[in-house]
Design a protein around this motif. Structure first.
Motif, PDB file in Angstrom:
ATOM      1  N   UNK A 190     -44.876  31.240  46.345  1.00 48.24           N
ATOM      2  CA  UNK A 190     -46.147  31.710  46.892  1.00 48.24           C
ATOM      3  C   UNK A 190     -46.057  31.767  48.427  1.00 48.24           C
ATOM      4  N   UNK A 211     -43.391  27.048  42.212  1.00 44.87           N
ATOM      5  CA  UNK A 211     -44.341  28.164  42.328  1.00 44.87           C
ATOM      6  C   UNK A 211     -44.900  28.233  43.746  1.00 44.87           C
ATOM      7  N   UNK A 212     -45.125  27.051  44.324  1.00 49.59           N
ATOM      8  CA  UNK A 212     -45.660  27.017  45.675  1.00 49.59           C
ATOM      9  C   UNK A 212     -44.664  27.584  46.685  1.00 49.59           C
ATOM     10  N   UNK A 214     -54.674  29.428  57.838  1.00 47.94           N
ATOM     11  CA  UNK A 214     -55.020  28.382  56.870  1.00 47.94           C
ATOM     12  C   UNK A 214     -54.013  28.274  55.726  1.00 47.94           C
ATOM     13  N   UNK A 215     -53.319  29.359  55.434  1.00 49.24           N
ATOM     14  CA  UNK A 215     -52.336  29.329  54.339  1.00 49.24           C
ATOM     15  C   UNK A 215     -51.100  28.566  54.766  1.00 49.24           C
ATOM     16  N   UNK A 254     -49.546  42.681  56.644  1.00 47.31           N
ATOM     17  CA  UNK A 254     -50.728  42.820  55.796  1.00 47.31           C
ATOM     18  C   UNK A 254     -51.597  41.563  55.840  1.00 47.31           C
ATOM     19  N   UNK A 255     -51.062  40.463  56.336  1.00 46.29           N
ATOM     20  CA  UNK A 255     -51.871  39.283  56.617  1.00 46.29           C
ATOM     21  C   UNK A 255     -51.947  39.140  58.137  1.00 46.29           C
ATOM     22  N   UNK A 260     -55.025  35.281  48.459  1.00 49.03           N
ATOM     23  CA  UNK A 260     -54.670  33.889  48.266  1.00 49.03           C
ATOM     24  C   UNK A 260     -55.813  33.024  47.763  1.00 49.03           C
ATOM     25  N   UNK A 284     -54.961  35.207  61.711  1.00 48.26           N
ATOM     26  CA  UNK A 284     -56.155  34.456  61.314  1.00 48.26           C
ATOM     27  C   UNK A 284     -56.175  34.168  59.824  1.00 48.26           C
ATOM     28  N   UNK A 285     -55.711  35.157  59.043  1.00 48.05           N
ATOM     29  CA  UNK A 285     -55.684  34.963  57.593  1.00 48.05           C
ATOM     30  C   UNK A 285     -54.525  34.063  57.170  1.00 48.05           C
ATOM     31  N   UNK A 308     -43.918  34.588  49.682  1.00 49.23           N
ATOM     32  CA  UNK A 308     -44.672  35.838  49.601  1.00 49.23           C
ATOM     33  C   UNK A 308     -45.693  35.950  50.744  1.00 49.23           C
ATOM     34  N   UNK A 309     -46.335  34.836  51.059  1.00 46.61           N
ATOM     35  CA  UNK A 309     -47.303  34.852  52.167  1.00 46.61           C
ATOM     36  C   UNK A 309     -46.602  35.146  53.493  1.00 46.61           C
ATOM     37  N   UNK A 355     -63.774  33.412  54.239  1.00 46.06           N
ATOM     38  CA  UNK A 355     -63.045  32.821  53.108  1.00 46.06           C
ATOM     39  C   UNK A 355     -62.840  31.318  53.257  1.00 46.06           C
ATOM     40  N   UNK A 406     -50.307  33.094  39.617  1.00 47.60           N
ATOM     41  CA  UNK A 406     -49.553  32.115  40.416  1.00 47.60           C
ATOM     42  C   UNK A 406     -49.155  30.875  39.617  1.00 47.60           C
ATOM     43  N   UNK A 407     -50.108  30.324  38.877  1.00 46.68           N
ATOM     44  CA  UNK A 407     -49.857  29.019  38.253  1.00 46.68           C
ATOM     45  C   UNK A 407     -49.697  29.164  36.755  1.00 46.68           C
ATOM     46  N   UNK A 461     -43.849  36.738  53.879  1.00 45.11           N
ATOM     47  CA  UNK A 461     -43.468  38.163  53.841  1.00 45.11           C
ATOM     48  C   UNK A 461     -44.657  39.040  54.245  1.00 45.11           C
ATOM     49  N   UNK A 462     -45.822  38.775  53.645  1.00 45.84           N
ATOM     50  CA  UNK A 462     -46.989  39.600  53.968  1.00 45.84           C
ATOM     51  C   UNK A 462     -47.390  39.443  55.433  1.00 45.84           C
TER      52      UNK A 462
END
Lengths: 151, 543
Positions: free
Chosen positions: B18, B14-15, B38-39, B30-31, A99, B34-35, B21-22, A69, A129-130, B24-25
């Motif tokens: 977002x 919104x960010x 980058x987030x 669930x993340x 994502x 490695x996933x 939520x990331x 990804x 999201x946006x 949380x995951x």
């Protein structure tokens, strides 16, 4: 109908179009250029999407593969194809995660076949999201600067 | 300065959601790490040697008092009472907990701040001239263009997974105070022969392990094509930048391997295509942004200071910059106290700087890439009162652009990439030169220290550069001379074999002696080096 090209291996999880899905596997960019009966092609990150431009009329499906990804070349491929007027299905396949969905959608992808099925609720949220966006792409959304200045 | 409208605010909010939520995951599993990595990086969250580090964006280095004050509050509430201003005009917190991060981002969002794209392989925070809108020598204020690019580059759908990070700098004067040509893209706002304002583009500069000075790639881009041209530059890079080796993935390698002319040819081709796509924001957008950066209501007042206090006079001489209004100056608050950590400020100091900005500088502050803070618009008549308060808080060091005003990266004290410590070296050098009184004799001397070859401390661009390396398990320091990040951009050359920590301090002393001995007239260290070359310095070091 049995097809010499075999069946599509993709499990399409999200699709934003109503036409029928192409039911055979996609060929590589090289064979697509040589072979006139293929209606589905798969682009790898290193492929030049512009090679396909002469064939867009006969293609119903272009898959863009994301082996990892973090390799973002497929986003450019997608936009280039849409900018050239491709109206068929543009499918993101491979290492596609929650994502990445919103950006991929903005670049013109309208189908998603992630290697690992995604949580439906998370995906739904991700696509939304946006509420508004800054950049103009081929998705036709009005951008924030356009809204500010009366469209 | 710029104020968010409801759209900008909604993007940042919104960010935050977002990211919440990331996180949380990630915590739910669930993340994978490695996933998630980058987030979180695209939200400025790094995992360092001892803890998470959060890098907060300060777009083009401009912020107001309320924002600075909140930065101080966050330092106290979520960190250990201090933060570190960086060479890209950002602020880093060193001791952050993952579970607090979304709350910190929410606190930032309340004052129109964020940590968006302060890391990751995406377009980073746009940097600019710290004296923008204040200096006497600029063509226009570059910040409206930087703000336009900030919005365009935020959450760009095509350019979020680039081969490597991407840094853009926008200036608008011939004097380069922002290391513009050492960026992936450098933009200089210029006037063409018909008097029209536009943008000159440079591409492929950078420091890191392969330092390069960006060549000019287009003399003049009309303002109504600015974003389109930038988009073309990025698309060529996204498609053809190397992805097989992260150390060769920056745009400088692409421009170097293709050659400037071939890169330009490809960009022009893409640009011609993009012009048909309607990606440019309406030109009215620049017109909308510009008034946010209009001059505050300057008033005539005293044009001279009372120089009877020599300490004050020295600070005025060293730490102020000529303003476009003759009753004002831009005053630099040095974050380089003798023996201190370059770029660090405590929560109390941040709140004090915020208060002083409100009182003396139309509510505005700037962060310099040299890790200091600027009050851009100070009445000359207020300078003494300002200096008195700074002095009392330990923020009155009169050392701008001297050897004590060094850049230093966090180094092995914090950074997971470092090979050697930078901070103790910076501390010892400033103590030594202050004690010997040599600082003042040396005048302008830019010392830059990096704790590894990634060059966050800009050592390639130092008049004197120090690079920490690991030599068989021991910290070792290489010395280089002759770099400059200014409009006379040059890359420093290594003197020869490296030194121990004590040894490199001696070595810095020796090369400054060579300069003092050989300088002619008003020459700076850099000028003398350029005139006499490396040999006399080598002789002093190794002879």
């Amino acid at each position: 109908m049995d097809n010499a090209l075999g069946k599509s291996p993709d499990e399409v999880q999200f699709r934003f179009r109503n036409d029928e899905m192409v039911d055979h596997a996609a060929v590589t960019v090289d064979s697509c250029c040589d072979q006139t009966n293929a209606t589905a092609v798969r682009i790898e990150p290193g492929d030049d999407a512009r090679v396909l431009l002469p064939f867009l009329d006969r293609l119903a499906l272009i898959e863009v593969n994301f082996p990892a990804f973090g390799d973002g070349r497929g986003y450019s491929s997608a936009r280039i194809l849409r900018e050239a007027g491709f109206t068929g299905e543009l499918r993101a396949v491979g290492d596609v995660g929650i994502d990445q969905l919103s950006h991929m959608r903005r670049c013109g992808f309208d189908a998603f076949a992630p290697d690992k099925p995604l949580n439906e609720e998370d995906a739904k949220r991700a696509f939304a999201t946006w509420e508004n966006v800054y950049q103009a792409t081929i998705d036709g959304r009005q951008t924030i600067p356009q809204i500010r200045h009366g469209g | 300065m710029y104020k968010y409208d409801s759209y900008d605010q909604a993007m940042v909010d919104a960010r935050v959601e977002e990211f919440r939520d990331q996180a949380r995951r990630r915590l739910e599993g669930s993340l994978s790490e490695d996933e998630f990595k980058p987030l979180r990086l695209m939200n400025g969250l790094y995992l360092q040697l001892h803890a998470y580090m959060l890098r907060v964006a300060i777009p083009y280095g401009t912020l107001n008092s309320e924002q600075m004050s909140v930065l101080g509050d966050i330092a106290d509430k979520y960190d250990r009472g201090y933060g570190h201003f960086t060479t890209r005009q950002n602020l880093q917190y060193n001791w952050i907990k993952l579970e607090d991060t979304a709350d910190i981002l929410a606190d930032l969002a309340k004052v129109e701040m964020h940590a968006i794209q302060t890391s990751g392989n995406c377009i980073r925070n746009i940097s600019s001239d710290h004296f923008a809108g204040a200096s006497h020598d600029e063509l226009v204020d570059p910040r409206p263009y930087a703000e336009l690019m900030r919005q365009w580059s935020s959450f760009h759908p095509e350019f979020t997974y680039l081969p490597r990070k991407f840094k853009i700098c926008v200036i608008a004067s011939e004097k380069d105070r922002a290391a513009m040509r050492l960026h992936d893209i450098g933009v200089q706002i210029v006037k063409n022969e018909t008097g029209e304002i536009g943008a000159r583009f440079y591409a492929g500069g950078g420091m890191g392990r392969t330092p390069m000075i960006a060549p000019m790639i287009r003399e003049f881009v009309p303002l109504d094509q600015l974003i389109t041209y930038a988009e073309a530059c990025l698309r060529v890079y996204n498609r053809y930048g190397r992805r097989d080796n992260k150390y060769k993935a920056r745009i400088k390698i692409l421009v170097h391997e293709l050659g400037r002319d071939e890169y330009v040819r490809q960009v022009e081709e893409e640009f011609a295509h993009m012009l048909e796509q309607g990606v440019e924001p309406p030109l009215e957008e620049i017109a909308r942004i510009k008034p946010f950066f209009a001059d505050p209501a300057f008033e005539d007042g005293p044009k001279q200071v009372d120089r009877s206090d020599p300490d004050f006079a020295l600070w005025v001489d060293r730490n102020t910059n000529r303003h476009k209004h003759d009753s004002y100056v831009s005053a630099v608050i040095s974050l380089k106290p003798v023996g201190g950590i370059p770029g660090d400020a405590t929560g109390d100091q941040m709140r004090l700087m915020a208060k002083l900005a409100k009182q003396y500088s139309f509510d505005e502050l700037r962060i310099m890439h040299t890790q200091n803070v600027v009050l851009p618009h100070v009445k000359i008549g207020d300078l003494h009162a300002l200096w008195t308060e700074l002095e009392a808080a330990g923020l009155g060091s009169p050392n701008l652009d001297t050897i004590e005003d060094m850049i230093a990266c966090p180094g092995l004290d914090y950074c997971a990439l470092a090979n050697a410590r930078s901070i103790p070296l910076a501390q010892r050098i400033s103590e030594r030169f202050d004690a010997s009184g040599k600082t003042e004799k040396l005048g302008e001397l830019k010392l830059k220290i990096s704790g590894c070859i990634n060059a966050c401390g800009h050592h390639h661009a130092g008049h004197i550069g120090i690079l920490g390396v690991d030599k068989k398990g021991l910290e070792n320091y290489q010395l280089s001379l002759g770099g400059s990040e200014a409009e006379d951009t040059s890359l420093a050359k290594i003197t020869g074999p490296g030194f121990t920590e004590d040894g490199v301090i001696e070595a810095v002393d020796k090369v400054t002696d060579v300069y003092l001995d050989q300088r002619e007239g008003e020459e700076r260290f850099l000028d003398t080096y350029r005139r006499i070359g490396m040999a006399p310095f080598k002789e002093a070091l190794y002879g």
